[in-house]
Enzyme design. Structure first.
Site, PDB file in Angstrom:
ATOM      1  N   THR A 156       1.190  -1.677   0.328  1.00 20.53           N
ATOM      2  CA  THR A 156      -0.114  -0.274   0.334  1.00 20.53           C
ATOM      3  C   THR A 156       0.833   1.102  -0.227  1.00 20.53           C
ATOM      4  OG1 THR A 156      -1.085   1.582   1.127  1.00 20.53           O
ATOM      5  CG2 THR A 156       0.153   0.099   2.062  1.00 20.53           C
TER       6      THR A 156
ATOM      7  N   GLN B  90      -0.390   9.638  -7.231  1.00 28.10           N
ATOM      8  CA  GLN B  90       1.016   8.767  -6.415  1.00 28.10           C
ATOM      9  C   GLN B  90       0.866   7.149  -6.015  1.00 28.10           C
ATOM     10  OE1 GLN B  90      -0.746  11.264  -2.231  1.00 28.10           O
ATOM     11  NE2 GLN B  90      -1.763  11.332  -3.660  1.00 28.10           N
ATOM     12  N   ARG B  91      -0.009   6.863  -7.134  1.00 31.71           N
ATOM     13  CA  ARG B  91      -0.271   5.060  -6.754  1.00 31.71           C
ATOM     14  C   ARG B  91       0.231   4.995  -8.220  1.00 31.71           C
ATOM     15  NH1 ARG B  91      -5.701   3.817  -4.837  1.00 31.71           N
ATOM     16  NH2 ARG B  91      -6.262   2.602  -6.685  1.00 31.71           N
TER      17      ARG B  91
ATOM     18  N   GLY C 180      -3.744   8.962   2.603  1.00 34.26           N
ATOM     19  CA  GLY C 180      -4.203   8.412   3.895  1.00 34.26           C
ATOM     20  C   GLY C 180      -4.868   8.732   3.937  1.00 34.26           C
TER      21      GLY C 180
ATOM     22  N   GLU D 253      -5.468  12.866   2.624  1.00 30.63           N
ATOM     23  CA  GLU D 253      -7.029  12.919   2.862  1.00 30.63           C
ATOM     24  C   GLU D 253      -7.505  12.950   3.584  1.00 30.63           C
ATOM     25  OE1 GLU D 253      -7.830   9.663  -0.191  1.00 30.63           O
ATOM     26  OE2 GLU D 253      -6.836   8.375   1.162  1.00 30.63           O
TER      27      GLU D 253
ATOM     28  N   ARG E   5       0.255  33.185  -2.732  1.00 27.58           N
ATOM     29  CA  ARG E   5      -0.858  32.149  -1.995  1.00 27.58           C
ATOM     30  C   ARG E   5      -0.397  31.324  -1.276  1.00 27.58           C
ATOM     31  NH1 ARG E   5      -3.007  30.337  -8.254  1.00 27.58           N
ATOM     32  NH2 ARG E   5      -3.946  32.525  -8.003  1.00 27.58           N
TER      33      ARG E   5
ATOM     34  N   ASP F  20      -0.078   3.954   1.284  1.00 24.42           N
ATOM     35  CA  ASP F  20       0.074   4.808   2.905  1.00 24.42           C
ATOM     36  C   ASP F  20       0.694   4.310   3.529  1.00 24.42           C
ATOM     37  OD1 ASP F  20      -2.620   5.673   1.668  1.00 24.42           O
ATOM     38  OD2 ASP F  20      -3.878   4.318   2.644  1.00 24.42           O
TER      39      ASP F  20
HETATM   40  O1  F6P Z   1      -4.590   2.222  -0.819  1.00 22.05           O
HETATM   41  C1  F6P Z   1      -5.077   3.500  -0.326  1.00 22.05           C
HETATM   42  C2  F6P Z   1      -5.936   4.255  -0.952  1.00 22.05           C
HETATM   43  O2  F6P Z   1      -4.265   4.472  -1.450  1.00 22.05           O
HETATM   44  C3  F6P Z   1      -5.996   5.401   0.419  1.00 22.05           C
HETATM   45  O3  F6P Z   1      -5.609   6.339   0.947  1.00 22.05           O
HETATM   46  C4  F6P Z   1      -7.529   5.958  -0.618  1.00 22.05           C
HETATM   47  O4  F6P Z   1      -7.951   6.510  -0.150  1.00 22.05           O
HETATM   48  C5  F6P Z   1      -8.018   4.410  -1.624  1.00 22.05           C
HETATM   49  O5  F6P Z   1      -6.624   3.761  -1.847  1.00 22.05           O
HETATM   50  C6  F6P Z   1      -8.406   5.276  -2.549  1.00 22.05           C
HETATM   51  O6  F6P Z   1      -8.620   4.412  -3.375  1.00 22.05           O
HETATM   52  P1  F6P Z   1      -9.382   3.730  -4.984  1.00 22.05           P
HETATM   53  O7  F6P Z   1      -9.407   5.162  -4.844  1.00 22.05           O
HETATM   54  O8  F6P Z   1      -8.941   2.582  -5.691  1.00 22.05           O
HETATM   55  O9  F6P Z   1     -10.773   3.923  -4.511  1.00 22.05           O
END
Ligand code: F6P
Length: 342
Positions: free
Chosen positions: A125, A273-274, A170, A221, A162, A127
């Site tokens: 993950t 980020q992913r 997260g 988040e 600004r 996170d």
């Molecule tokens: O994998 C965890 C995460 O990165 C969280 O931080 C985030 O809330 C979630 O995935 C969002 O994932 P998706 O948009 O794929 O449901």
């Protein structure tokens, strides 16, 4: 021995590196054969399988995403879920499973393992919130992406004098916010582990303006204001009961603008980020996790998860690893207080 492999939950950079490592070690050293299950637990529930051999994993080490696909399917919520899982595994002659996932996917793995399914978990993950391991792969890449974004936002924030609020992922933990915020020189970092005081945030913003610099506020988040409710996009939930997050950044920028009378904008980094290629560190960690998952199967260490402790790869019972999510300790967060507002 025939081994099944699946990747579940939100994807992250490094998943393919684990798949490659598992297949290369298992096939080359032990002549095992592999079956890939598509789209996380959905593939096992609905019998969506694909062949997985050394040729299939050539060239995937630097690839983001997962060649197996992923989903947030929870087979234990489906009618006859456990029986359907067992049927699929029997139909393919699976002796053991490698389950690559975060707390939800591994939670299912734990429950199935308690029902006698032979499996080993691999924590992933961005996170970094899975217990039983110092780090999960995907985290380092996400922190690098967020840090680069913060670096870029500093220059445009300065040009326009600004406040720029950067919302990072997260849900339960502020690891990405803290690491990227510190690395990127943020002037406030807000994490889910600690409710924030909007007045305090505005005081940091004002004090940064007073020394003639523009403030950068990094917010996870899942962070929440002191007396409020978590701000969410909508109330729809996934199969593990999670609401969709995101919204706190916009809300906070608005509050800052109203209270300080100065322009404030938000950048939501979201799935950027992913995505994309894993960092060198994530490739390294994912590869090691894969090698040790194979070793775990060889030793019959079912019901465990591989984890990183310092520089060692260890085996942790799934029940222990999943007891509580790994959160940012208060004292670690406090270490960086000197940078807030200045
Ligand atoms: O994998 C965890 C995460 O990165 C969280 O931080 C985030 O809330 C979630 O995935 C969002 O994932 P998706 O948009 O794929 O449901």
């Amino acid at each position: 021995m025939r081994v099944g492999v699946l990747t579940g939950g939100g994807d992250c950079p490094g998943l393919n590196a684990v798949i490659r490592s598992v297949v290369r070690k298992g096939a080359q050293e032990y002549a095992w054969t592999f079956t890939g299950f598509r789209d996380g637990w959905s593939g096992v529930l609905n019998d969506l399988a694909m062949p997985l051999d050394v040729a299939a994993v050539r060239g995937i080490l630097p690839l983001g995403g997962t060649i197996l696909g992923s989903s947030r399917t929870n087979p234990l919520r489906a009618e006859d879920g456990l029986d359907r899982v067992r049927d699929t595994l029997n139909a393919h002659g699976i002796d053991a499973l490698v389950v690559i996932g975060g707390e939800d996917t591994l939670g299912v793995a734990k429950a199935l393992s308690e029902q006698g399914v032979r499996l080993i978990g691999v924590p992933k993950t961005i996170d970094n919130d899975v217990g039983g391991t110092d780090y999960t792969f995907g985290f380092d890449t996400a922190v690098n992406i967020a840090t680069e974004a913060i670096d870029r936002l500093h220059t445009t924030a300065e040009s326009h004098r600004r406040t720029l609020v950067v919302e990072v992922m997260g849900r339960h933990s502020g690891w990405i916010a803290l690491h990227a915020g510190v690395a990127g020189g943020a002037n406030a970092i807000l994490i889910p582990e600690r409710e924030f005081d909007v007045d305090q945030v505005c005081a940091w913003v004002e004090s940064r303006f007073r020394i003639n610099y523009a403030p950068i506020v990094v917010v996870a988040e899942g962070a929440t204001p002191l007396t409020g409710q978590m701000v969410v996009k909508d109330e729809s939930r996934d199969e593990f009961g999670h609401v969709r997050l995101s919204g706190i950044g916009d809300w906070l920028a608005q509050e800052i603008a109203i209270r300080t009378g100065k322009d404030a904008r938000t950048t939501v980094l979201g799935h950027i980020q992913r995505g994309g290629t894993p960092s060198a560190y994530d490739r390294w960690l994912a590869t090691r996790f894969g090698l040790h998952a194979v070793a775990g199967i060889k030793d019959g260490a079912f019901g465990t998860m591989v984890g990183l402790r310092s520089t060692e790869i260890v085996r942790v019972p799934l029940a222990e690893a999943l007891r509580t999510p790994k959160r940012v300790p208060a004292e670690l967060y406090r270490e960086f207080g000197v940078f807030f507002g200045s």
